[in-house]
Write an enzyme that holds these catalytic residues in place. Structure first.
Site, PDB file in Angstrom:
ATOM      1  N   ARG A  50      11.879  -6.177   4.932  1.00 54.96           N
ATOM      2  CA  ARG A  50      11.327  -4.843   4.430  1.00 54.96           C
ATOM      3  C   ARG A  50      12.526  -4.121   5.420  1.00 54.96           C
ATOM      4  O   ARG A  50      12.893  -4.073   6.210  1.00 54.96           O
ATOM      5  CB  ARG A  50      10.208  -4.453   4.924  1.00 54.96           C
ATOM      6  CG  ARG A  50       9.398  -3.113   5.012  1.00 54.96           C
ATOM      7  CD  ARG A  50       8.373  -3.014   4.400  1.00 54.96           C
ATOM      8  NE  ARG A  50       7.146  -3.299   5.596  1.00 54.96           N
ATOM      9  CZ  ARG A  50       5.937  -2.918   5.645  1.00 54.96           C
ATOM     10  NH1 ARG A  50       5.285  -3.024   4.875  1.00 54.96           N
ATOM     11  NH2 ARG A  50       5.279  -2.974   7.227  1.00 54.96           N
ATOM     12  N   LYS A  64       0.670  -1.103   0.031  1.00 53.17           N
ATOM     13  CA  LYS A  64       0.380  -0.501  -0.561  1.00 53.17           C
ATOM     14  C   LYS A  64       0.809   1.492  -0.160  1.00 53.17           C
ATOM     15  O   LYS A  64       0.432   2.207  -0.911  1.00 53.17           O
ATOM     16  CB  LYS A  64      -0.724   0.236   1.318  1.00 53.17           C
ATOM     17  CG  LYS A  64      -1.868  -0.986   1.136  1.00 53.17           C
ATOM     18  CD  LYS A  64      -2.841  -1.179   2.431  1.00 53.17           C
ATOM     19  CE  LYS A  64      -2.468  -1.036   4.156  1.00 53.17           C
ATOM     20  NZ  LYS A  64      -1.511  -2.550   4.823  1.00 53.17           N
ATOM     21  N   ARG A 109      -9.089   0.848   9.144  1.00 52.50           N
ATOM     22  CA  ARG A 109      -8.833  -0.482   9.414  1.00 52.50           C
ATOM     23  C   ARG A 109      -9.866  -1.116  10.026  1.00 52.50           C
ATOM     24  O   ARG A 109      -9.745  -2.349  10.591  1.00 52.50           O
ATOM     25  CB  ARG A 109      -7.649  -0.425   9.551  1.00 52.50           C
ATOM     26  CG  ARG A 109      -6.076  -0.976   9.364  1.00 52.50           C
ATOM     27  CD  ARG A 109      -4.782  -0.104  10.658  1.00 52.50           C
ATOM     28  NE  ARG A 109      -3.802  -1.308  10.127  1.00 52.50           N
ATOM     29  CZ  ARG A 109      -3.173  -0.491   9.785  1.00 52.50           C
ATOM     30  NH1 ARG A 109      -2.902   0.778   9.936  1.00 52.50           N
ATOM     31  NH2 ARG A 109      -1.987  -1.248   9.439  1.00 52.50           N
ATOM     32  N   ARG A 113       0.136  -8.813  13.196  1.00 55.52           N
ATOM     33  CA  ARG A 113      -0.845  -7.984  12.540  1.00 55.52           C
ATOM     34  C   ARG A 113      -1.740  -8.545  11.744  1.00 55.52           C
ATOM     35  O   ARG A 113      -2.923  -8.492  11.399  1.00 55.52           O
ATOM     36  CB  ARG A 113       0.370  -7.302  12.243  1.00 55.52           C
ATOM     37  CG  ARG A 113       1.225  -5.920  12.719  1.00 55.52           C
ATOM     38  CD  ARG A 113       2.645  -5.486  12.608  1.00 55.52           C
ATOM     39  NE  ARG A 113       2.239  -4.582  11.601  1.00 55.52           N
ATOM     40  CZ  ARG A 113       3.171  -4.387  10.509  1.00 55.52           C
ATOM     41  NH1 ARG A 113       4.210  -4.693  10.935  1.00 55.52           N
ATOM     42  NH2 ARG A 113       3.225  -3.179  10.059  1.00 55.52           N
ATOM     43  N   ARG A 136      11.210  -1.824  10.689  1.00 52.33           N
ATOM     44  CA  ARG A 136      10.775  -1.338  11.898  1.00 52.33           C
ATOM     45  C   ARG A 136       9.971  -2.008  13.066  1.00 52.33           C
ATOM     46  O   ARG A 136      10.484  -3.339  13.016  1.00 52.33           O
ATOM     47  CB  ARG A 136       9.873  -0.949  11.497  1.00 52.33           C
ATOM     48  CG  ARG A 136       8.941   0.063  10.113  1.00 52.33           C
ATOM     49  CD  ARG A 136       7.962   0.095   8.963  1.00 52.33           C
ATOM     50  NE  ARG A 136       6.381  -0.294   9.949  1.00 52.33           N
ATOM     51  CZ  ARG A 136       5.943   0.041   9.315  1.00 52.33           C
ATOM     52  NH1 ARG A 136       5.078   0.283   8.216  1.00 52.33           N
ATOM     53  NH2 ARG A 136       5.119  -0.470   9.943  1.00 52.33           N
TER      54      ARG A 136
HETATM   55  P1  AMP Z   1       1.464   1.092   8.559  1.00 57.85           P
HETATM   56  O1  AMP Z   1       2.396   1.612   9.017  1.00 57.85           O
HETATM   57  O2  AMP Z   1       0.049   1.367   8.272  1.00 57.85           O
HETATM   58  O3  AMP Z   1       0.467  -0.859   9.038  1.00 57.85           O
HETATM   59  O4  AMP Z   1       0.586   0.862  10.403  1.00 57.85           O
HETATM   60  C1  AMP Z   1       1.236   0.673  11.653  1.00 57.85           C
HETATM   61  C2  AMP Z   1       0.935   0.234  13.349  1.00 57.85           C
HETATM   62  O5  AMP Z   1       0.570   1.650  13.121  1.00 57.85           O
HETATM   63  C3  AMP Z   1      -0.369  -0.902  12.925  1.00 57.85           C
HETATM   64  O6  AMP Z   1      -0.178  -1.931  13.016  1.00 57.85           O
HETATM   65  C4  AMP Z   1      -1.328  -0.180  14.055  1.00 57.85           C
HETATM   66  O7  AMP Z   1      -0.538  -0.799  15.480  1.00 57.85           O
HETATM   67  C5  AMP Z   1      -1.239   1.433  13.779  1.00 57.85           C
HETATM   68  N1  AMP Z   1      -1.855   1.565  12.854  1.00 57.85           N
HETATM   69  C6  AMP Z   1      -1.527   2.298  12.069  1.00 57.85           C
HETATM   70  N2  AMP Z   1      -3.062   2.197  11.179  1.00 57.85           N
HETATM   71  C7  AMP Z   1      -3.875   2.381  12.105  1.00 57.85           C
HETATM   72  C8  AMP Z   1      -5.256   2.787  12.029  1.00 57.85           C
HETATM   73  N3  AMP Z   1      -5.996   3.069  10.983  1.00 57.85           N
HETATM   74  N4  AMP Z   1      -6.032   1.943  13.021  1.00 57.85           N
HETATM   75  C9  AMP Z   1      -5.092   1.671  14.323  1.00 57.85           C
HETATM   76  N5  AMP Z   1      -4.069   1.264  14.542  1.00 57.85           N
HETATM   77  C10 AMP Z   1      -3.260   1.673  13.118  1.00 57.85           C
END
Ligand code: AMP
Length: 218
Positions: A127, A13, A88, A171, A160
């Protein structure tokens, strides 16, 4: 033109959102990036979010909805937005509908990039992200020219905290339970497009640009 990119962690994404931003000038709103920035700065929001992020759990809805609501008020959003990693949960999707309605905006397309769990784990453990500009690499499939240095800005590449294998499995589980139902939510609204996330980055981008052209008549 307002888009949502849906898909499991590691589906691509962020990579596609950055390419779309470059090509069309859309505003890229990644809740993950916003939260990581808050964690890096050590703000109150960051401290709270980190507890959830480190465990691979979702940050509570009220927090993320508030973040997105504020970001959507910025004037640059009239150029078109790409939401990456939001919504999400069903509650986030419903709140987003309300916020957009109040602002006379709507989602034109939801692009669901699908990949299997095995693929997600394989991709995420390799990654590496740039600390400076956020560009994402895969040290096996899409490596930088120089080891652990960003091709674009020379920044340092790092893993990360939540990209370690045990956290990735959590996740993915959270994705299946909380986020996958959104596919049906948007399918019913007739805005859903499915894209095979196992194709190459360029092939996926080509498919997404076709969707953008159809929806945007450009
Ligand atoms: P991402 O970079 O999108 O994979 O997000 C990393 C982490 O941030 C996720 O595993 C969640 O802990 C948190 N996070 C990001 N976006 C959301 C969301 N829309 N709702 C809840 N937690 C989020």
């Amino acid at each position: 033109m307002n888009l949502i990119l849906l898909g499991a962690p590691g589906a691509g994404k962020g990579t596609q959102a950055k390419m779309l931003k470059e090509k069309y000038g859309f505003v890229h709103i990644s809740t993950g990036d916003i939260l990581r920035e808050a964690v890096a700065k050590g703000t109150e929001l960051g401290k709270k979010a980190k507890e959830y992020m480190d465990k691979g759990l979702l940050v509570p809805d009220e927090i993320v909805i508030g973040i997105v609501k504020e970001r959507l008020k910025e004037p640059d959003c009239n150029k078109g937005i790409i939401l990456d990693g939001f919504p999400r949960t069903l509650r986030q999707a419903e709140e987003l509908d309300k916020i957009l309605k109040e602002m006379n905006m709507k989602i034109d397309a939801v692009i669901n990039i699908f990949v299997s769990e095995e693929e997600v784990i394989k991709r995420i453990s390799y990654r590496r992200s740039c600390r400076n500009c956020g560009t994402v690499y895969n040290i096996i499939y899409n490596p930088p020219k120089k080891n652990l240095i960003c091709d674009k800005c020379g920044g340092e590449l790092y893993q990360r905290d939540d990209d370690r294998e045990e956290t990735v499995k959590e996740r993915y589980k959270v994705y299946v339970e909380r986020t996958e139902p959104l596919i049906e939510y948007y399918r019913k609204k007739n805005v859903l497009f499915n894209v095979d996330g196992t194709k190459s980055i360029d092939e996926i981008f080509e498919e997404i640009t076709k969707i953008v052209k159809i929806k945007n008549k450009i």
